[in-house]
Design an enzyme around this catalytic site. Sequence first.
Site, PDB file in Angstrom:
ATOM      1  N   HIS A  32       4.411   2.226  23.282  1.00 44.09           N
ATOM      2  CA  HIS A  32       3.772   3.547  23.292  1.00 44.09           C
ATOM      3  C   HIS A  32       2.834   3.659  24.478  1.00 44.09           C
ATOM      4  CE1 HIS A  32       4.892   2.459  19.176  1.00 44.09           C
ATOM      5  NE2 HIS A  32       5.134   3.738  18.994  1.00 44.09           N
ATOM      6  N   GLY A 119      -2.281  -0.663  12.914  1.00 40.19           N
ATOM      7  CA  GLY A 119      -0.934  -0.108  13.099  1.00 40.19           C
ATOM      8  C   GLY A 119      -0.647   0.906  12.015  1.00 40.19           C
ATOM      9  N   PRO A 120      -0.785   0.494  10.743  1.00 42.89           N
ATOM     10  CA  PRO A 120      -0.711   1.495   9.681  1.00 42.89           C
ATOM     11  C   PRO A 120      -1.923   2.432   9.838  1.00 42.89           C
ATOM     12  CG  PRO A 120      -0.347  -0.710   8.826  1.00 42.89           C
ATOM     13  CD  PRO A 120      -0.864  -0.865  10.223  1.00 42.89           C
ATOM     14  N   LEU A 121      -1.675   3.681  10.118  1.00 43.83           N
ATOM     15  CA  LEU A 121      -2.741   4.577  10.539  1.00 43.83           C
ATOM     16  C   LEU A 121      -3.813   4.732   9.467  1.00 43.83           C
ATOM     17  CD1 LEU A 121      -0.407   7.150  12.290  1.00 43.83           C
ATOM     18  CD2 LEU A 121      -1.880   5.445  13.388  1.00 43.83           C
ATOM     19  N   ASP A 157      -4.946  11.508  15.689  1.00 35.43           N
ATOM     20  CA  ASP A 157      -4.635  12.544  14.694  1.00 35.43           C
ATOM     21  C   ASP A 157      -4.046  11.912  13.431  1.00 35.43           C
ATOM     22  OD1 ASP A 157      -5.152  14.894  16.449  1.00 35.43           O
ATOM     23  OD2 ASP A 157      -3.468  14.041  17.575  1.00 35.43           O
ATOM     24  N   HIS A 264       4.560  10.028  23.467  1.00 38.84           N
ATOM     25  CA  HIS A 264       4.001   9.109  22.469  1.00 38.84           C
ATOM     26  C   HIS A 264       4.697   7.755  22.494  1.00 38.84           C
ATOM     27  CE1 HIS A 264       2.744   7.616  18.462  1.00 38.84           C
ATOM     28  NE2 HIS A 264       3.997   7.239  18.389  1.00 38.84           N
ATOM     29  N   ARG A 348     -12.694 -11.031 -17.747  1.00 39.74           N
ATOM     30  CA  ARG A 348     -13.516 -10.166 -16.879  1.00 39.74           C
ATOM     31  C   ARG A 348     -14.996 -10.450 -17.113  1.00 39.74           C
ATOM     32  NH1 ARG A 348     -14.560  -4.347 -19.580  1.00 39.74           N
ATOM     33  NH2 ARG A 348     -13.967  -4.865 -21.695  1.00 39.74           N
ATOM     34  N   GLU A 402     -10.473   3.577  -4.122  1.00 40.85           N
ATOM     35  CA  GLU A 402      -9.894   2.229  -4.125  1.00 40.85           C
ATOM     36  C   GLU A 402      -9.348   1.833  -2.761  1.00 40.85           C
ATOM     37  OE1 GLU A 402      -9.007   4.619  -6.256  1.00 40.85           O
ATOM     38  OE2 GLU A 402      -9.762   3.946  -8.210  1.00 40.85           O
ATOM     39  N   HIS A 452      -8.384  -5.634 -16.756  1.00 46.90           N
ATOM     40  CA  HIS A 452      -7.543  -4.807 -17.626  1.00 46.90           C
ATOM     41  C   HIS A 452      -6.082  -5.059 -17.239  1.00 46.90           C
ATOM     42  CE1 HIS A 452     -11.547  -3.247 -17.989  1.00 46.90           C
ATOM     43  NE2 HIS A 452     -11.210  -2.414 -18.961  1.00 46.90           N
ATOM     44  N   HIS A 464      -2.481   3.436 -17.767  1.00 49.75           N
ATOM     45  CA  HIS A 464      -3.543   2.475 -17.477  1.00 49.75           C
ATOM     46  C   HIS A 464      -3.115   1.037 -17.750  1.00 49.75           C
ATOM     47  CE1 HIS A 464      -5.888   6.032 -17.033  1.00 49.75           C
ATOM     48  NE2 HIS A 464      -7.026   5.380 -16.948  1.00 49.75           N
ATOM     49  N   ARG A 510      -9.049  -7.608 -20.099  1.00 49.18           N
ATOM     50  CA  ARG A 510     -10.065  -6.768 -20.726  1.00 49.18           C
ATOM     51  C   ARG A 510     -10.476  -7.388 -22.065  1.00 49.18           C
ATOM     52  NH1 ARG A 510      -9.392  -1.702 -24.635  1.00 49.18           N
ATOM     53  NH2 ARG A 510     -11.577  -1.179 -24.734  1.00 49.18           N
TER      54      ARG A 510
END
Length: 651
Positions: A32, A119-121, A157, A264, A348, A402, A452, A464, A510
Amino acid sequence: MTTQAGADLEQRGIDVIRGLAMDGPAAASSGHQGTAMALAPLAHVLYTRVLKYDASDPAWPDRDRFVLSAGHASILQYSMLHLTGHGLSLDDLKQFRQWGSETPGHPEAHTPGVEVTTGPLGQGFANGVGMAITERNLRARFGTEVCDHHTFVIAGDGCLSEGLSHEAASMAGHLGLGRLVVVYDDNHITIDGETELSLSDDAPGRFRAYGWDVDEIGEVANDLDALESALNRAKNVEDKPTLIVLRSHIGYPSPDHVDTHQAHGLAFSAEDIAKTKELMGIPATESFWVPDAVLATYREAGLRGSSARSEWEERNTEDGVATVDTSFTDGWAESLPVFESGTKMATRKASQAVLSALAEVVPGLIGGGADLTGNTGTTMADFGVQSADNPAGRQIYFGVREHAMGSILVGAAKHGGVVPFGGTFLVFADYMRPALRMAAISNANCIFVYTHDSVGVGEDGPTHQPIEHVMSLRAIPELRVIRPADATETAGAWKLALEASGPSALILSRQDLPVIDSSSATSVADGAYVISDVEDPQVILIGTGSEVSLCLESASALAEQGIASRVVSMPCWESFEDLPLAEQDVVLPPELPTVSVEAGITLGWDRHADLAVGIDRFGASAPGSTVLSELGMNVDNVVSAVSELLTVLDQ
Ligand SMILES: Cc1ncc(C[n+]2csc(CCOP(=O)(O)OP(=O)(O)O)c2C)c(N)n1
Ligand SMILES: [Mg+2]
């Protein structure tokens, strides 16, 4: 004052960078050039006028951090690393995107001078937030003598379109995170074409609303002094992150491709390249042209931080060894708690107890939960809450973000000097999976706390209740997935995660689980061990997490039927598979039939088991013990599976 000769030399340097930006992709027939060309002046200004670094020691802890979130423009970063003397040779540039090279398609953290793998935008953007949080935290706790630098990010962008950057920007704004400078390469182009095809955000307005300092510098992509003053102004903003909005023109100064989406990533033809080089006034047909005078000025710039580095080293090292370890204290592992067998405790809760016991002796631990802090046992009660007013706080409330949490942890880990952790429900690991993958790819020492961990969640129901999650995390190479059977193994899981290199995911229940007499914290590091045995076992039950105690109960029931079984607790596949085969065979002798029991999908268990007892459907809303039992996680079902297997093998 810059003299005319100096200015000419700077311009020549930029021409050289633009030449390299075309030559690398041309040699590889892939890559690129467009954004690398357009942002050559920005990179030049950063590396020669703004960034604090010493190319002779790219790992100096107090260097400024630079993250190319628009990782596709990697040739730009590699060109700068070569020119400034970070150890990348011109041959390395010629090997752009080739097998085994130091110049892979997108920046990878193993290349000296590359801080994080991008790399992963959007990832680099959020990593930058993690780095800036870490820098500010260490500065507040250990003083400017130890930590005193800035974080710079280039994002395009694409980065700003990804949801991840929205989460991370919101978090950074909330934290009033100064010394974070993001340059938005506002070039109105993405792969599909002009941004107006799919994007009409008011990015500056959006960032102002997040609480950022926004500087719309406009059409100054080739104005070195304007770029320098914007960067320096932004750098001095201590109470907010800054977005510098730079209008650039992809592919500049190509006569035919500027401002087009072809610029690009469609490799320029030899003719395109020659025309562009001619326009710049550099040798039109010479590839990888770097004249000595240009190289010499960049090499000099590469040492611009050398006196700052030696002063830092005088202050903070003795005989080359750091005098302050901001992460660990000696003997920290002695503080790991010991749990009473015979009691019952959710893992936990045990994990929370471990964290509380270690917080004092592992000062590097910083983190918290994504709005599930108490639920996931990621509370650090006595160490302050991270905020604009209390940057020393080690408890980070990530909010319901997350994905940003995951990427912030990666940035923090790659910054160094801390041991970041973050918690959410296992089922929501899906919301941060890209960050987990980046942690694994870049060997980031972070700890993901997932609680959990099965249909044992109960009433919240199938949305869940994780089913495919544990196995899908095991599918990520280089991610250590640890599912302890009880509180004792939970202490071992933390020890393993803290001592090992690379990321770990702790998979925690949990519901209460019995603390098993024969469980072992130290054996967790072996990945699997015999937790209960008999003279001549006919079958081996392999359990993980909450299913280890089910296996133990099932073994007693089998004994009543005259079937002798060994039970193996297998908290960590990855560690087990790292053992030499002979040692694996001691735990799981190849001649003995094996049955695995895990409250999740059975896909993949054929690796270690002849028969897998698991859950290959979504769960249901009901009390957890009911759902577990209804879906086969009960003694009768395990016993009948074992009997069936032994019958088949007998025939
Ligand atoms: C998460 C993710 N989705 C898709 C891609 C593929 N991709 C690479 S660059 C790009 C968009 C480029 O737009 P922009 O960020 O504006 O970069 P520019 O073309 O201006 O250099 C895309 C979609 C990616 N790298 N990461
Ligand atoms: Mg763009």
